[in-house]
Write a protein that holds these residues in place. Sequence first.
Motif, PDB file in Angstrom:
ATOM      1  N   LEU A 128      29.953 -21.443  75.066  1.00 54.72           N
ATOM      2  CA  LEU A 128      29.736 -21.909  73.702  1.00 54.72           C
ATOM      3  C   LEU A 128      29.121 -23.299  73.696  1.00 54.72           C
ATOM      4  O   LEU A 128      28.210 -23.591  72.909  1.00 54.72           O
ATOM      5  CB  LEU A 128      31.060 -21.909  72.927  1.00 54.72           C
ATOM      6  CG  LEU A 128      31.559 -20.565  72.425  1.00 54.72           C
ATOM      7  CD1 LEU A 128      32.977 -20.703  71.872  1.00 54.72           C
ATOM      8  CD2 LEU A 128      30.635 -19.985  71.359  1.00 54.72           C
ATOM      9  N   ALA A 129      29.641 -24.162  74.570  1.00 54.99           N
ATOM     10  CA  ALA A 129      29.102 -25.519  74.646  1.00 54.99           C
ATOM     11  C   ALA A 129      27.643 -25.496  75.075  1.00 54.99           C
ATOM     12  O   ALA A 129      26.804 -26.235  74.541  1.00 54.99           O
ATOM     13  CB  ALA A 129      29.927 -26.347  75.621  1.00 54.99           C
ATOM     14  N   ILE A 130      27.335 -24.647  76.041  1.00 56.00           N
ATOM     15  CA  ILE A 130      25.959 -24.537  76.522  1.00 56.00           C
ATOM     16  C   ILE A 130      25.035 -24.050  75.409  1.00 56.00           C
ATOM     17  O   ILE A 130      23.962 -24.608  75.173  1.00 56.00           O
ATOM     18  CB  ILE A 130      25.903 -23.589  77.733  1.00 56.00           C
ATOM     19  CG1 ILE A 130      26.573 -24.235  78.946  1.00 56.00           C
ATOM     20  CG2 ILE A 130      24.459 -23.214  78.063  1.00 56.00           C
ATOM     21  CD1 ILE A 130      26.872 -23.264  80.068  1.00 56.00           C
ATOM     22  N   LEU A 131      25.457 -23.009  74.710  1.00 57.79           N
ATOM     23  CA  LEU A 131      24.625 -22.437  73.659  1.00 57.79           C
ATOM     24  C   LEU A 131      24.444 -23.417  72.505  1.00 57.79           C
ATOM     25  O   LEU A 131      23.329 -23.604  71.994  1.00 57.79           O
ATOM     26  CB  LEU A 131      25.263 -21.141  73.153  1.00 57.79           C
ATOM     27  CG  LEU A 131      24.382 -20.222  72.301  1.00 57.79           C
ATOM     28  CD1 LEU A 131      23.117 -19.831  73.057  1.00 57.79           C
ATOM     29  CD2 LEU A 131      25.148 -18.972  71.897  1.00 57.79           C
ATOM     30  N   ARG A 132      25.521 -24.066  72.087  1.00 53.61           N
ATOM     31  CA  ARG A 132      25.417 -25.044  71.005  1.00 53.61           C
ATOM     32  C   ARG A 132      24.549 -26.225  71.408  1.00 53.61           C
ATOM     33  O   ARG A 132      23.753 -26.726  70.605  1.00 53.61           O
ATOM     34  CB  ARG A 132      26.809 -25.517  70.603  1.00 53.61           C
ATOM     35  CG  ARG A 132      27.614 -24.473  69.838  1.00 53.61           C
ATOM     36  CD  ARG A 132      29.057 -24.856  69.740  1.00 53.61           C
ATOM     37  NE  ARG A 132      29.827 -23.918  68.932  1.00 53.61           N
ATOM     38  CZ  ARG A 132      31.137 -23.765  69.014  1.00 53.61           C
ATOM     39  NH1 ARG A 132      31.838 -24.517  69.852  1.00 53.61           N
ATOM     40  NH2 ARG A 132      31.758 -22.887  68.261  1.00 53.61           N
ATOM     41  N   SER A 133      24.693 -26.688  72.646  1.00 51.53           N
ATOM     42  CA  SER A 133      23.884 -27.811  73.118  1.00 51.53           C
ATOM     43  C   SER A 133      22.411 -27.436  73.137  1.00 51.53           C
ATOM     44  O   SER A 133      21.548 -28.245  72.775  1.00 51.53           O
ATOM     45  CB  SER A 133      24.328 -28.238  74.525  1.00 51.53           C
ATOM     46  OG  SER A 133      25.649 -28.732  74.506  1.00 51.53           O
ATOM     47  N   ALA A 134      22.107 -26.208  73.548  1.00 54.57           N
ATOM     48  CA  ALA A 134      20.718 -25.776  73.622  1.00 54.57           C
ATOM     49  C   ALA A 134      20.094 -25.684  72.236  1.00 54.57           C
ATOM     50  O   ALA A 134      18.885 -25.906  72.080  1.00 54.57           O
ATOM     51  CB  ALA A 134      20.632 -24.425  74.332  1.00 54.57           C
TER      52      ALA A 134
END
Length: 214
Positions: A128-134
């Motif tokens: 989730l953190a990766i997707l939101r950051s992207a």
Amino acid sequence: MTEHPELTSTTDGAPAPRRRGRPSRKAASEGPDARTRILEAARTEFAERGYDKTSIRGIAKAAGVDAALVHHYFGTKDEVFAAAVEVTFEPALVLPAVLGGDPDGLGERLARFFLSVWEDPGTRTPLLAILRSAVTHEAAANVLRDFVLRRLLERVAAELDVPDPTLRAELAASHMLGIAMLRYVVRAEPLASADPEDIVAMVAPTLQRYLGEG
């Protein structure tokens, strides 16, 4: 006279308290597991703080090492982020199992694996953190895009005996990432509450058409 177990001697012979608890920074930064601790700390920091608020210094502090050691192993923050993405997906372990079976079941295996990763709380949080950051940060998007294209889709495309394999692999990835965004980030109903096996059953034929039909 027996020395007290919690005291050591100073240069003038007077006892000095021995430090307890966390090892010294030098000790913490040495050993074969330093890189592993840095990577685990990076995953946690990115998950909790997001890309923008995560720093090399913060990762180093969480791992109990010097910031220089983080740079030594990974270089820039973008490179630490890329390593955190890779350890979350672990493509070297996953792709042989997904691609190596019956070609007619490729779409189902891919859909089931993808959802199993997202359904696991241990991997969902960093994802989730990766997707939101992207979505919110261009540098993070570049890292994720580079990883998805080079480390995942190129390997998938190389195994496909179909026309336009790279385009097909990208279409499959876009399909699954769209599901992840709506189910786990936006939490759109009824998709957010649907049984994973129901999603696999509906999605697998589409992925199979992308990846398995000539």
